[in-house]
Every structure is written in C-alpha cells, then in structure tokens.
Design an enzyme around this catalytic site. Structure first.
Site, short mmCIF file in Angstrom:
data_model
loop_
_atom_site.label_atom_id
_atom_site.label_comp_id
_atom_site.label_asym_id
_atom_site.label_seq_id
_atom_site.Cartn_x
_atom_site.Cartn_y
_atom_site.Cartn_z
N SER A 194 31.68 -19.76 27.13
CA SER A 194 32.36 -21.01 26.84
C SER A 194 31.36 -21.93 26.17
CB SER A 194 32.92 -21.65 28.12
OG SER A 194 31.87 -22.01 29.00
N LEU A 218 33.57 -25.63 33.25
CA LEU A 218 34.05 -26.43 32.13
C LEU A 218 33.81 -25.75 30.78
CD1 LEU A 218 32.96 -30.06 33.12
CD2 LEU A 218 35.17 -28.92 33.50
N HIS A 232 28.60 -16.74 30.58
CA HIS A 232 28.81 -16.72 32.03
C HIS A 232 28.47 -15.37 32.63
CE1 HIS A 232 30.97 -20.62 32.36
NE2 HIS A 232 31.32 -20.34 31.11
N LEU A 246 27.91 -10.90 31.69
CA LEU A 246 27.94 -9.62 30.96
C LEU A 246 28.02 -8.54 32.02
CD1 LEU A 246 27.39 -7.50 28.68
CD2 LEU A 246 24.96 -7.97 29.02
N TYR A 250 17.28 -9.35 29.64
CA TYR A 250 17.70 -10.32 28.61
C TYR A 250 16.58 -10.62 27.62
CZ TYR A 250 22.06 -10.94 31.12
OH TYR A 250 23.28 -10.71 31.70
#
Length: 225
Positions: free
Chosen positions: A94, A108, A119, A121, A165
């Site tokens: 988002s 939000l 948010h 994976l 990551y």
C-alpha cells in the site's frame, strides 16, 4: 511482516501462423503468470500467509479482514504469482506518506504517498526453496520503477530475514517503531529509480485501467537477486 493506478502490462505474445492450435492455447492460458491480486484471491492469500507465519512468529502480518481490506482498497499495489491458476506466491503493498513506518501504516493506504509499504511477501510451502520469493520481489520492484510517483519501497521484518531482503537490494533503516506482542522488527528501504528513462519511453509503455496478465518466461526462473 515485511514487504492510482498503473497496472502490469506487456504486449501480448502473438503466435505465428505456423504454430499449432494446441500451442496457441498454451500462449493464451499460460502455465505461469503474474498479475495484481483482487478481493477474490483473499482466502488463498490468507491460507498461504497463515501457514508461512504462524509456526515462525505465532501470528500473521495481515489477518483475513485486513487482506480483504487492502485487496479491495488498493489491489494495484499487490502482485500474485499463479501457476495453472493456483496462487503460489504473493506480495501485498500500500502507499505511505511518512519517512518511517508507524502503527497506522499497518492498516492505512495513503493514495498521495510516494512510499510503497510492502506488508508481506509469502510463498506457498510446496514452492519454497525454488527462488520464487526473490524472483517475485524483483518483478515487483521493477514494476515500481515504472511508476513516476513512487520514490522508494519500505518494509519491516524480523532480524533473521534481513539478509534475505538485503539480497534484493534493501538497506537497513534501523529499528522499527512498531512492535507486535514481544516481536520487534528491522525497518528496511529500497530506492526506486529509473523515472527519467520511463518518461522518455512513455509513448512505448502504457498502463491500462484493467489488469493484464504477465506471462513468466523460462529466463525468469533463473533470476538470482
């Protein structure tokens, strides 16, 4: 827990006249495809997420109602990898409008934001250890490079996921202000570039209002990020 617009687009492959009807059907219905998720995918998403996270963290980054919330509110910031119609890996994101993540970022979506908050994976257990997570993240970040309004991507993850990551190009921002029960997180970010290139080539690249599928190629299955 880590990781309007534009949709995935690629010019459909046109089979040559000499290709048999059977092969043409395989091009029309690819065995593997990547596309934005929608609310109808929510249960499949949650089943993969629950299996992936409950045993490790004891909780899910997004509960089912939250998955539905984001896939209804901003589905264009999600990406799902399907094989023969079955969801095997996904990302839900988002938009966010602050330098660092806060608790509000968990629920939000800020349409005017220039930061994509990834948010989650997750990969289906049957398809893990095949490189699908890094490949899907690579595709997602490449997609973000096509969007002039996006400046960076951020995510929060447990410490043991930081090396994963980092291999995808994310950098550590520091400790995240968000905690969940006894869990603490590292906040990471990825700079999005390539805007000038995309503007120069804007006549060649279109992002339609409705999602189009993006077939995976054999080359993608060997991407190492």
């Amino acid at each position: 827990m880590s990781v309007v617009g534009a949709q995935l687009f690629i010019k459909p492959m046109q089979p040559s006249a000499s290709v048999s009807p059977g092969i043409q059907r395989r091009h029309t219905l690819p065995a593997s495809e990547v596309r934005p998720l929608n609310a109808q995918d929510a249960i499949s998403v949650f089943e993969i997420e629950r299996e992936a996270f409950i045993s490790v963290s004891g909780d899910c980054p997004l509960h089912l109602d939250e998955v539905r919330h984001f896939l209804t509110l901003c589905p264009e910031w999600s990406m799902g990898w399907f094989e023969e119609g079955r969801l095997v890996a996904f990302i839900i994101g988002s938009l966010w409008d602050q330098d660092r993540l806060t608790t509000e970022a968990l629920t939000l979506h800020k349409p005017r934001g220039s930061t994509v908050h990834i948010h989650i994976l997750a990969v289906h257990r049957t398809f893990r250890q095949q490189g699908k997570g890094p490949i899907l993240m690579w595709r997602y970040l490449q997609h973000l490079r096509c969007l002039p309004s996006v400046r960076r991507a951020v995510l929060m993850c447990e410490d043991f996921l930081v090396p994963f990551y980092r291999k995808s190009g994310f950098k550590v921002l520091g400790r995240c202000a968000i905690t969940v029960a006894n869990l603490t997180f590292t906040e990471m970010w990825y700079p999005i570039s390539g805007h000038a290139y995309m503007r120069r080539n804007s006549e060649a690249i279109r992002f339609p209002q409705h999602p189009l599928t993006l077939p995976l190629t054999k080359t993608d299955e060997h991407v190492d990020v």
